[in-house]
Write an enzyme that holds these catalytic residues in place. Structure first.
Site, PDB file in Angstrom:
ATOM      1  N   LYS A 103      68.164  22.219   7.602  1.00 13.67           N
ATOM      2  CA  LYS A 103      67.726  23.590   7.858  1.00 13.67           C
ATOM      3  C   LYS A 103      66.451  23.638   8.705  1.00 13.67           C
ATOM      4  O   LYS A 103      66.164  24.631   9.355  1.00 13.67           O
ATOM      5  CB  LYS A 103      67.557  24.330   6.537  1.00 13.67           C
ATOM      6  CG  LYS A 103      68.917  24.505   5.862  1.00 13.67           C
ATOM      7  CD  LYS A 103      68.871  25.262   4.567  1.00 13.67           C
ATOM      8  CE  LYS A 103      70.269  25.552   4.061  1.00 13.67           C
ATOM      9  NZ  LYS A 103      70.952  24.365   3.500  1.00 13.67           N
TER      10      LYS A 103
HETATM   11  C1  LIG Z   1      72.333  24.256   3.267  1.00 10.58           C
HETATM   12  C2  LIG Z   1      72.870  22.878   3.117  1.00 10.58           C
HETATM   13  C3  LIG Z   1      74.257  22.588   3.293  1.00 10.58           C
HETATM   14  C4  LIG Z   1      75.283  23.673   3.576  1.00 10.58           C
HETATM   15  O1  LIG Z   1      75.171  24.189   4.893  1.00 10.58           O
HETATM   16  P1  LIG Z   1      75.917  25.555   5.289  1.00 10.58           P
HETATM   17  O2  LIG Z   1      75.406  25.905   6.637  1.00 10.58           O
HETATM   18  O3  LIG Z   1      75.534  26.549   4.234  1.00 10.58           O
HETATM   19  O4  LIG Z   1      77.385  25.279   5.283  1.00 10.58           O
HETATM   20  C5  LIG Z   1      74.684  21.271   3.208  1.00 10.58           C
HETATM   21  N1  LIG Z   1      73.798  20.279   2.916  1.00 10.58           N
HETATM   22  C6  LIG Z   1      72.483  20.521   2.725  1.00 10.58           C
HETATM   23  C7  LIG Z   1      71.575  19.380   2.390  1.00 10.58           C
HETATM   24  C8  LIG Z   1      71.970  21.815   2.820  1.00 10.58           C
HETATM   25  O5  LIG Z   1      70.649  22.040   2.625  1.00 10.58           O
END
Ligand SMILES: *Cc1c(COP(=O)(O)O)cnc(C)c1O
Length: 455
Positions: free
Chosen positions: A107
């Protein structure tokens, strides 16, 4: 470039307004009015590549030199010179490590740029905003780090008291910045999310404090993630890609990269036991169930909000039809697509896989045994699914978190407790600051009110 709502009745907006708005006023999500193509020649540095991919989406609303500078600043916070390095896991199967940013989850790739983008747009307009968000773990830390140093953005993050990991909590509560506050709510993640929604629905409150959101339905987050899919194909040529998936935001960015011309053949959607998407890609029907907690908590989601953007495409960009389907889905928990839609949109592109907690631990253990590498549980879900879809093209699995972010699961699988990177080595000794607030709208609003008044 104009942006239109997937539900067809909100006004079209330009780039900057779309970024600030987050959700459209008709409850839909913003998408560009048309999909541009990738530039003919791709710059070599990640930050320059990002600026080139964004150019048609930003369409001059932020001048190109400024965009390039913001991208350069955002990606200089990553600890690896390649920003998102590729590592070969086994012959023909690569990991793209998206976790070298400040808070150790993918993120950061979007939120490091988004904070800077917000600050720039707000400075031009001479406005301020207060971001209010709920987190079950990773988003809160990444959002807070993304707005550090922003002059015009304050942020309040709500998290469920006692229900996020120690590392995740400390990444939020040890930040001693004037524009950041965290709130431990006596409730669950859903309670936190309901409180945020209630504040947004309280129009007088929202307007008075200029509230804004940066959850994964914000168009800019989806746009920013397109770049690393392009980067994977720039380095490896044609590939298949596997994505550990929760809200469908990350994998949707891969679909957009493909739509813009990146040579991606299949996108493998990997789920944990919360496998609504995997069941959809197997059965053509989306049916909700209750969320169960797993070792990969950032994927513990049953309604993948960003799927609506793909549904809008499958419906020939008919916003009215998409709005109707979403209303039916909310009322009945079921959504089905026609077989011609399936053959045109799903069959050629998407594959799916799942991993139970047992599979996740086994994958972490075996990969450690054979390669010495430590996988975090989310990445392990991806690796398990990817291995079931290896074909004649290189496979890239998106590694979405650093193993040290989920040390308990990694230790359980391997006996090795992964160490935090140097910049977080003293995280467990830093002083924490947080507020404990009742699960009650008036109390949380009073907290936000007092914080904003003091700024
Ligand atoms: C948020 C997250 C996901 C999921 O990603 P999406 O965009 O919601 O599909 C997968 N792995 C980690 C470590 C995350 O923080």
């Amino acid at each position: 470039m104009r942006y239109v709502s997937t539900r067809g009745s909100a006004p079209g907006l330009g780039f900057a307004d779309t970024v600030l708005a987050g959700l459209a006023t008709d409850g839909g999500l913003y998408v560009p009015a048309s999909w541009p193509s990738l530039p003919g020649s791709l710059p070599a540095s990640y930050a320059d590549l990002a600026a080139a991919v964004f150019a048609p989406f930003v369409d001059g609303e932020i001048d190109p030199a400024t965009m390039q500078r913001l991208c350069g600043e955002a990606y200089s916070t990553f600890r690896h010179p390649d920003v998102v390095p590729l590592v070969e896991l086994e012959p023909g199967h690569h990991l793209m490590e998206l976790f070298h940013g400040p808070t150790l989850a993918f993120k950061d790739v979007a939120l490091q740029l988004l904070g800077r983008l917000f600050d720039h747009i707000l400075a031009e307009r001479d406005e301020r905003i207060t971001i209010v968000g709920a987190t079950s773990g990773d988003t809160g830390g990444a959002a807070i780090d993304g707005v550090l140093g922003c002059d015009r953005v304050d942020v309040v993050i709500l998290y469920p008291h006692g229900r996020v990991s120690d590392v995740q909590r400390r990444q939020m509560t040890t930040v001693a910045a004037d524009n950041v506050r965290t709130v431990a709510v006596d409730g669950t993640f859903d309670d936190c999310q309901d409180l945020v929604k209630a504040m947004f629905n309280h129009v007088e409150f929202r307007t008075r404090h200029n509230l804004s959101a940066i959850n994964s339905i914000n168009w800019a987050r989806v746009m920013v993630q397109v770049v690393y899919y392009v980067e994977a194909t720039r380095r490896l040529g044609a590939v298949d890609v596997t994505v550990p998936t929760g809200n469908f935001g990350n994998v949707l960015s891969g679909w957009i990269a493909r739509r813009m011309g990146a040579p991606i053949r299949h996108l493998v959607v990997a789920s944990n036991d919360n496998d609504i998407l995997t069941r959809f890609f197997e059965s053509h029907e989306m049916i909700t169930r209750a969320v169960v907690p797993t070792l990969s908590p950032s994927m513990d989601i049953q309604v993948s909000s960003n799927f609506e953007r793909l549904l809008f495409e499958m419906n020939g960009r008919d916003g009215g039809l998409t709005a109707e389907q979403m209303a039916t889905f909310r009322a009945t928990g079921r959504l089905a697509v026609e077989s011609d839609q399936w053959h045109e949109w799903v069959e050629p592109v998407f594959r799916a896989g799942r991993a139970t907690d047992h599979d996740t631990l086994e994958t972490i253990r075996r990969v450690h045994e054979s390669t010495g590498m430590l996988l975090d549980p989310h990445t392990a879900v991806g690796v398990k699914a990817a291995r079931e879809h290896l074909g004649d093209l290189p496979m890239v699995t998106m590694a979405t978190a650093h193993p040290a972010k989920f040390p308990d699961a990694v230790e359980r699988a391997t006996g090795v407790r992964p160490a935090l990177p140097a910049h977080l080595a003293d995280l467990m000794d830093r002083p924490e600051r947080t507020a404990r607030v009742a699960n009650d709208l008036a109390s949380v609003e009073a907290f936000v009110e007092a914080f904003v008044a003091g700024r």
